[in-house]
Scaffold this motif. Structure first.
Motif, PDB file in Angstrom:
ATOM      1  N   THR A  75      -6.971  -1.041  -3.777  1.00 27.63           N
ATOM      2  CA  THR A  75      -6.205  -0.505  -4.610  1.00 27.63           C
ATOM      3  C   THR A  75      -5.602   0.799  -4.413  1.00 27.63           C
ATOM      4  O   THR A  75      -6.348   1.430  -3.968  1.00 27.63           O
ATOM      5  CB  THR A  75      -7.010  -0.473  -6.063  1.00 27.63           C
ATOM      6  OG1 THR A  75      -7.685  -1.582  -6.413  1.00 27.63           O
ATOM      7  CG2 THR A  75      -6.345   0.284  -7.382  1.00 27.63           C
ATOM      8  N   VAL A  76      -4.490   0.861  -4.657  1.00 36.08           N
ATOM      9  CA  VAL A  76      -3.506   2.277  -4.470  1.00 36.08           C
ATOM     10  C   VAL A  76      -3.018   2.654  -5.713  1.00 36.08           C
ATOM     11  O   VAL A  76      -2.718   1.790  -6.555  1.00 36.08           O
ATOM     12  CB  VAL A  76      -2.547   2.009  -3.340  1.00 36.08           C
ATOM     13  CG1 VAL A  76      -3.268   1.592  -2.073  1.00 36.08           C
ATOM     14  CG2 VAL A  76      -1.256   1.015  -3.824  1.00 36.08           C
ATOM     15  N   LYS A  77      -2.752   3.964  -5.735  1.00 36.29           N
ATOM     16  CA  LYS A  77      -2.330   4.726  -6.815  1.00 36.29           C
ATOM     17  C   LYS A  77      -1.127   5.701  -6.476  1.00 36.29           C
ATOM     18  O   LYS A  77      -1.505   6.349  -5.234  1.00 36.29           O
ATOM     19  CB  LYS A  77      -3.312   5.570  -7.674  1.00 36.29           C
ATOM     20  CG  LYS A  77      -4.307   4.616  -8.745  1.00 36.29           C
ATOM     21  CD  LYS A  77      -5.130   5.505  -9.301  1.00 36.29           C
ATOM     22  CE  LYS A  77      -6.251   4.581 -10.056  1.00 36.29           C
ATOM     23  NZ  LYS A  77      -7.413   5.147 -10.216  1.00 36.29           N
ATOM     24  N   GLU A  88       0.254   1.835  -9.849  1.00 42.29           N
ATOM     25  CA  GLU A  88      -0.967   1.226  -9.360  1.00 42.29           C
ATOM     26  C   GLU A  88      -1.144  -0.190  -8.871  1.00 42.29           C
ATOM     27  O   GLU A  88      -0.603  -1.004  -9.790  1.00 42.29           O
ATOM     28  CB  GLU A  88      -1.978   1.415 -10.515  1.00 42.29           C
ATOM     29  CG  GLU A  88      -3.401   1.037 -10.261  1.00 42.29           C
ATOM     30  CD  GLU A  88      -4.361   1.518 -10.988  1.00 42.29           C
ATOM     31  OE1 GLU A  88      -4.141   2.464 -11.992  1.00 42.29           O
ATOM     32  OE2 GLU A  88      -5.632   0.961 -10.911  1.00 42.29           O
ATOM     33  N   ILE A 111      -5.031   2.572   6.870  1.00 44.00           N
ATOM     34  CA  ILE A 111      -5.869   2.915   5.586  1.00 44.00           C
ATOM     35  C   ILE A 111      -6.386   4.433   6.061  1.00 44.00           C
ATOM     36  O   ILE A 111      -6.169   5.427   5.178  1.00 44.00           O
ATOM     37  CB  ILE A 111      -7.042   2.303   5.381  1.00 44.00           C
ATOM     38  CG1 ILE A 111      -6.595   0.841   5.204  1.00 44.00           C
ATOM     39  CG2 ILE A 111      -7.755   2.703   4.299  1.00 44.00           C
ATOM     40  CD1 ILE A 111      -6.285   0.457   3.676  1.00 44.00           C
ATOM     41  N   GLY A 151      -3.642   9.992   0.445  1.00 40.59           N
ATOM     42  CA  GLY A 151      -3.420   8.797  -0.539  1.00 40.59           C
ATOM     43  C   GLY A 151      -4.742   8.504  -1.132  1.00 40.59           C
ATOM     44  O   GLY A 151      -5.692   8.410  -0.659  1.00 40.59           O
ATOM     45  N   LYS A 152      -4.398   7.925  -2.381  1.00 45.34           N
ATOM     46  CA  LYS A 152      -5.530   7.456  -3.459  1.00 45.34           C
ATOM     47  C   LYS A 152      -5.738   6.089  -3.040  1.00 45.34           C
ATOM     48  O   LYS A 152      -4.791   5.225  -3.634  1.00 45.34           O
ATOM     49  CB  LYS A 152      -5.192   7.601  -4.696  1.00 45.34           C
ATOM     50  CG  LYS A 152      -5.089   9.178  -5.162  1.00 45.34           C
ATOM     51  CD  LYS A 152      -4.824   9.523  -6.664  1.00 45.34           C
ATOM     52  CE  LYS A 152      -4.213  10.717  -6.948  1.00 45.34           C
ATOM     53  NZ  LYS A 152      -3.439  10.740  -7.831  1.00 45.34           N
ATOM     54  N   ILE A 153      -6.607   5.556  -2.120  1.00 44.40           N
ATOM     55  CA  ILE A 153      -6.788   3.980  -1.836  1.00 44.40           C
ATOM     56  C   ILE A 153      -8.511   3.937  -1.848  1.00 44.40           C
ATOM     57  O   ILE A 153      -9.024   4.462  -1.564  1.00 44.40           O
ATOM     58  CB  ILE A 153      -6.364   4.071  -0.332  1.00 44.40           C
ATOM     59  CG1 ILE A 153      -5.033   4.425   0.000  1.00 44.40           C
ATOM     60  CG2 ILE A 153      -6.712   2.531   0.130  1.00 44.40           C
ATOM     61  CD1 ILE A 153      -4.560   4.229   1.399  1.00 44.40           C
ATOM     62  N   SER A 208       0.497   9.028  -5.094  1.00 40.06           N
ATOM     63  CA  SER A 208      -0.025  10.013  -4.476  1.00 40.06           C
ATOM     64  C   SER A 208       0.932  11.290  -3.988  1.00 40.06           C
ATOM     65  O   SER A 208       2.130  10.669  -3.599  1.00 40.06           O
ATOM     66  CB  SER A 208      -0.996   9.551  -3.449  1.00 40.06           C
ATOM     67  OG  SER A 208      -1.920   8.677  -4.040  1.00 40.06           O
ATOM     68  N   LEU A 255       1.876   4.108  -3.203  1.00 41.49           N
ATOM     69  CA  LEU A 255       1.442   5.452  -3.055  1.00 41.49           C
ATOM     70  C   LEU A 255       2.719   6.406  -3.282  1.00 41.49           C
ATOM     71  O   LEU A 255       2.564   7.301  -3.861  1.00 41.49           O
ATOM     72  CB  LEU A 255       0.904   5.562  -1.408  1.00 41.49           C
ATOM     73  CG  LEU A 255      -0.359   5.185  -1.368  1.00 41.49           C
ATOM     74  CD1 LEU A 255      -0.694   5.444   0.340  1.00 41.49           C
ATOM     75  CD2 LEU A 255      -1.501   5.746  -2.144  1.00 41.49           C
ATOM     76  N   ILE A 308       0.708  -1.233  -0.259  1.00 43.24           N
ATOM     77  CA  ILE A 308      -0.161   0.049   0.013  1.00 43.24           C
ATOM     78  C   ILE A 308       1.030   1.189   0.114  1.00 43.24           C
ATOM     79  O   ILE A 308       0.670   2.055  -0.808  1.00 43.24           O
ATOM     80  CB  ILE A 308      -0.843   0.050   1.162  1.00 43.24           C
ATOM     81  CG1 ILE A 308      -2.095  -1.096   1.163  1.00 43.24           C
ATOM     82  CG2 ILE A 308      -1.680   1.487   1.298  1.00 43.24           C
ATOM     83  CD1 ILE A 308      -2.830  -1.515   2.463  1.00 43.24           C
ATOM     84  N   THR A 317      -3.041  -3.503  -7.072  1.00 44.28           N
ATOM     85  CA  THR A 317      -4.351  -3.962  -6.420  1.00 44.28           C
ATOM     86  C   THR A 317      -3.987  -5.085  -5.478  1.00 44.28           C
ATOM     87  O   THR A 317      -3.106  -6.095  -6.028  1.00 44.28           O
ATOM     88  CB  THR A 317      -5.382  -4.434  -7.409  1.00 44.28           C
ATOM     89  OG1 THR A 317      -5.898  -3.188  -7.969  1.00 44.28           O
ATOM     90  CG2 THR A 317      -6.483  -4.945  -6.680  1.00 44.28           C
TER      91      THR A 317
END
Ligand code: S3P
Length: 426
Positions: A292-294, A249, A265, A273-275, A296, A243, A239, A251
């Motif tokens: 899923t994280v991207k 990205e 989280i 964070g984009k979670i 950030s 980030l 995770i 998952t």
């Protein structure tokens, strides 16, 4: 282990089974009447220590291909006196929960573990167990392993836990199953509740209301089929990596998202964070989902108070996220970190300092001024799995190559960690 900086991490992965749930499935299965089948068992060294101890206590346990385990439980009074020391290795959960379970048996045994276990405080469990009638003795005023447990008839207690510790709570709950009368526990803050959920799944009668937990003794537990969700504490490394590494990205499928475990989280979302959480379902009383994280841009934050027990094992990797974030992160109320597998306040501060991170130790946590370049470094694991895995994440965003010495410590909770990390590089 040599780790080079990563340009991007992409992919869909699963992580091994939850450590806390795997331990408990073997323990509760051993005292249930009949066969408990466990899928997704964590084949890490800690959980294998639990299997080894229960085999020594006379329980037939089969380890099958595909992370399956079959526990041939012999009922509440089926454990036998071991002919050997119960060796718990590096596992605090095995050591503390065993103390609670063995306190009320009708035989004697000795519990011991590795160097790290011999330094970790057991008095926090032994003191209230003695109030229940237990006879346990050990080094340094009955605080340190090796510990001799002479099984005794127990009685229920009302007890306010001085620390929010699931290991302490679970030890007392296990003892309460064998005690005469009821037990009432009050936590200072809510700690992970896998014992309460799983004991009830096996037929116990544990009632929780806010910070109070009421348990009545039971004469029988019923075997179950347990599917262990992926460990959020293992997912945590990916995770944070997803980030902080650019163009990423990731998952992570089928991760346990029990609210007593998802502090990480909440903190990372509050840092920007984009979670995304999707496909939520329930498996044997435990919520499970895909995460899923991207990549950030993160901002510093303060982590303190009631959230601490909900992310206690993730603080080393949260410190890595804080090093990548812009601004200051303050972590407070985390003095429990000093008595984990290593003193994690000291080890995190020492190791991240080596990489040029502006980080200071405080009495109950740390202060991190993030956003500065991270340099490659020679990291040490101190034989602590979570330090090894966290430093490997820091190494991903360093300017040059790093080394993690003592990287084999990851096998305690996450065999295959470095292979999964490698598979995400593009
Ligand atoms: C655990 C509880 C936590 C955690 C440990 C596992 C458990 O310890 O740090 O990794 O399975 O109950 P404490 O209960 O001592 O905080």
């Amino acid at each position: 282990m040599i780790i080079s900086p990563a340009k991007s991490l992409k992919g869909e992965i699963t992580v091994p089974g939850d450590k806390s749930i795997s331990h408990r499935a073997v323990m509760f299965g051993s005292i249930a009447n009949g066969i408990t089948e466990i899928d997704g068992f964590l084949m890490g060294e800690d959980c294998l220590s639990t299997i080894d101890c229960f085999r020594k206590l006379g329980i037939h346990i089969e380890i099958l291909p595909g992370n399956k385990v079959k526990v041939h439980g012999k009922g509440m009074y089926g454990l036998q006196p071991p002919s050997d020391i119960l060796y718990t290795g590096n596992s605090g959960t095995t050591t503390r929960l065993l103390l609670g379970l063995l306190a009320g048996q009708n035989f004697e045994c000795t519990i011991d573990g590795d160097e790290s276990i011999r330094r970790r405080p057991m008095g926090r469990v032994i003191k209230p167990l003695k109030l229940m009638g237990a006879d346990i003795s050990g080094q340094k005023d009955d605080n340190l392993c090796p510990l001799a447990v002479k099984g005794q008839p127990l009685h229920g207690i009302r007890y306010e836990l001085p620390i929010a510790s699931a290991q302490l709570k679970s030890a007392l709950l296990l003892a309460s199953l064998y005690a005469e009368g009821n037990t009432f526990l009050i936590e200072p803050e809510k700690s992970r509740d896998h014992s309460e959920l799983m004991l009830n799944y096996f037929g116990a009668n544990i009632i929780t209301h806010e910070l109070g937990i009421h348990s009545t003794p039971v004469s029988e537990l019923y075997p179950q089929h347990i599917t262990v969700p992926g460990d959020i504490s293992s997912a945590a490394y990916f995770i944070v990596a997803g980030l902080i590494v650019p163009n990423s990205e990731i998952t992570i499928k089928n991760v346990g998202i029990n609210p007593t475990r998802t502090g990480i989280i909440d903190v990372l979302i509050s840092m920007g964070g984009k979670i995304d959480i999707s496909n939520t379902k329930t498996l044997n009383n435990e919520p499970v989902a895909d995460i899923t994280v991207k990549s950030s841009s993160l901002a510093g934050t303060t982590v303190e108070g009631a959230i601490i027990p909900r992310l206690i094992d993730e603080i080393p990797v949260i410190a890595v996220a804080a090093a990548a974030a812009k601004g200051t992160t303050v972590i407070k109320d985390a003095q429990e970190l000093k008595v984990k597998e290593s003193n994690r306040i000291k080890t995190v501060v020492t190791e991240l300092s080596k990489a040029g991170v502006d980080i200071q130790e405080t009495a109950d946590g740390m202060i991190i001024n993030g956003g500065n370049p991270i340099t490659g470094a020679q990291f040490e694991s101190y034989n602590d799995h979570r330090i090894a895995m966290s430093m490997a994440v820091a190494a991903l965003i360093a300017e040059s190559e790093s080394t993690v010495n003592g990287a084999e410590a990851v096998n305690i909770s996450f065999p295959g960690y470095f292979e999964i990390l490698k598979s995400l590089r593009v």
